[in-house]
Design an enzyme around this catalytic site. Structure first.
Site, PDB file in Angstrom:
ATOM      1  N   SER A  67       0.819  -1.209   0.000  1.00 56.64           N
ATOM      2  CA  SER A  67       0.000   0.000   0.000  1.00 56.64           C
ATOM      3  C   SER A  67       0.859   1.267   0.000  1.00 56.64           C
ATOM      4  O   SER A  67       2.025   1.250   0.377  1.00 56.64           O
ATOM      5  CB  SER A  67      -0.912   0.031   1.228  1.00 56.64           C
ATOM      6  OG  SER A  67      -1.669  -1.143   1.319  1.00 56.64           O
ATOM      7  N   GLN A  68       0.218   2.347  -0.388  1.00 58.07           N
ATOM      8  CA  GLN A  68       0.827   3.672  -0.360  1.00 58.07           C
ATOM      9  C   GLN A  68       1.202   4.026   1.093  1.00 58.07           C
ATOM     10  O   GLN A  68       0.411   3.780   2.010  1.00 58.07           O
ATOM     11  CB  GLN A  68      -0.238   4.629  -0.888  1.00 58.07           C
ATOM     12  CG  GLN A  68       0.141   6.049  -0.959  1.00 58.07           C
ATOM     13  CD  GLN A  68      -1.089   6.920  -1.180  1.00 58.07           C
ATOM     14  OE1 GLN A  68      -2.214   6.436  -1.277  1.00 58.07           O
ATOM     15  NE2 GLN A  68      -0.853   8.203  -1.252  1.00 58.07           N
TER      16      GLN A  68
END
Ligand code: SAH
Length: 225
Positions: A67-68
């Protein structure tokens, strides 16, 4: 090439931009400290390392993504964990989110459904000595009953609805943070609180894009929920 300091600044900038939506203008300093400490580059494939400190998601193989960083910080913050907590993560992926959580709580249990990712994350977490993280291969839809109830649960793959076993495995007053929505469709990051007197309370936080939570069919390949 971005570095870890730049990554932290990008998280702060996105936080400032989204503060009205997410209802907070800063993240817990413990969360930011964990984001500062855990080397994201160690959790991404070798050929993606030069992008490790960009504030974006990255492919980790098997069609999955890490994920970011902003989302990792946000979800960790929304969990509102305490040092002595025992938490569950569904969707180990690279092991990065689990490593962040390991800095914030006593013990992290994490489940991954794809064997190749499970093995690689386990190896990375052991090599970097995140000794308070336990990894397991399996379908996290069912949670991890053995160590329940949890002080918090975080799901890093999207499902159309809340898996009931995860509510069951939550302590009263504890939180479940997860993306709700169809595969590759409109998804919302949601905080679910299990009320002390029974029942749940749900709060939508932000529109997000997560890979789908898949389900294990006995004797078959994982399928999209
Ligand atoms: N938290 C991860 C990001 C994971 S992406 C990180 O920090 O890198 C979501 C992960 O959830 C993928 O690896 C996917 O294989 C896994 N997943 C999907 N459905 C699952 C399920 N039912 N049980 C456990 N893991 C699942």
């Amino acid at each position: 090439m971005a570095n870890q300091a730049q990554m932290l600044r990008d998280i702060e900038a996105e936080l400032a931009y989204t503060r009205r939506m997410i209802g907070r203008s800063s993240f817990d300093e413990r969360v930011m400290q964990a984001m500062r400490e855990v080397p994201r580059a160690e959790f991404v494939p070798r050929d993606e390392r030069h992008l490790a400190f960009e504030n974006g998601p990255l492919p980790i193989g098997e069609g999955q993504t890490i994920s970011q960083p902003y989302i990792v910080a946000l979800m960790s913050d929304l969990l509102e964990s305490r040092q002595g907590d025992v938490v569950l993560e569904v969707g180990t992926g690279s092991g990065y989110q689990a490593a962040i959580l390991s800095r914030l709580v006593e013990k992290v249990y994490t489940i991954e459904i794809i064997e190749g990712l499970h093995l690689r994350a386990q190896e990375t977490l052991q090599r970097l000595r995140y000794d308070n993280v336990a990894c397991r291969l399996g379908d996290g839809y069912h949670g991890w009953q053995e160590h329940a109830p949890y002080d918090g649960i975080l799901v890093t793959a999207a499902s159309p609805d809340i898996p009931p076993p995860l509510i069951d495995q939550l302590k009263p007053g504890a939180r479940l943070v997860l993306p709700i929505g169809p595969p590759y469709g409109y998804q919302q990051l949601v905080v679910v609180e299990k009320r002390l007197k029974g029942g749940i309370e749900m709060k939508e936080v932000l529109g997000v894009a997560f890979v789908p939570l898949t389900r294990q069919r006995t004797g078959g390949e994982p399928e999209v929920n």
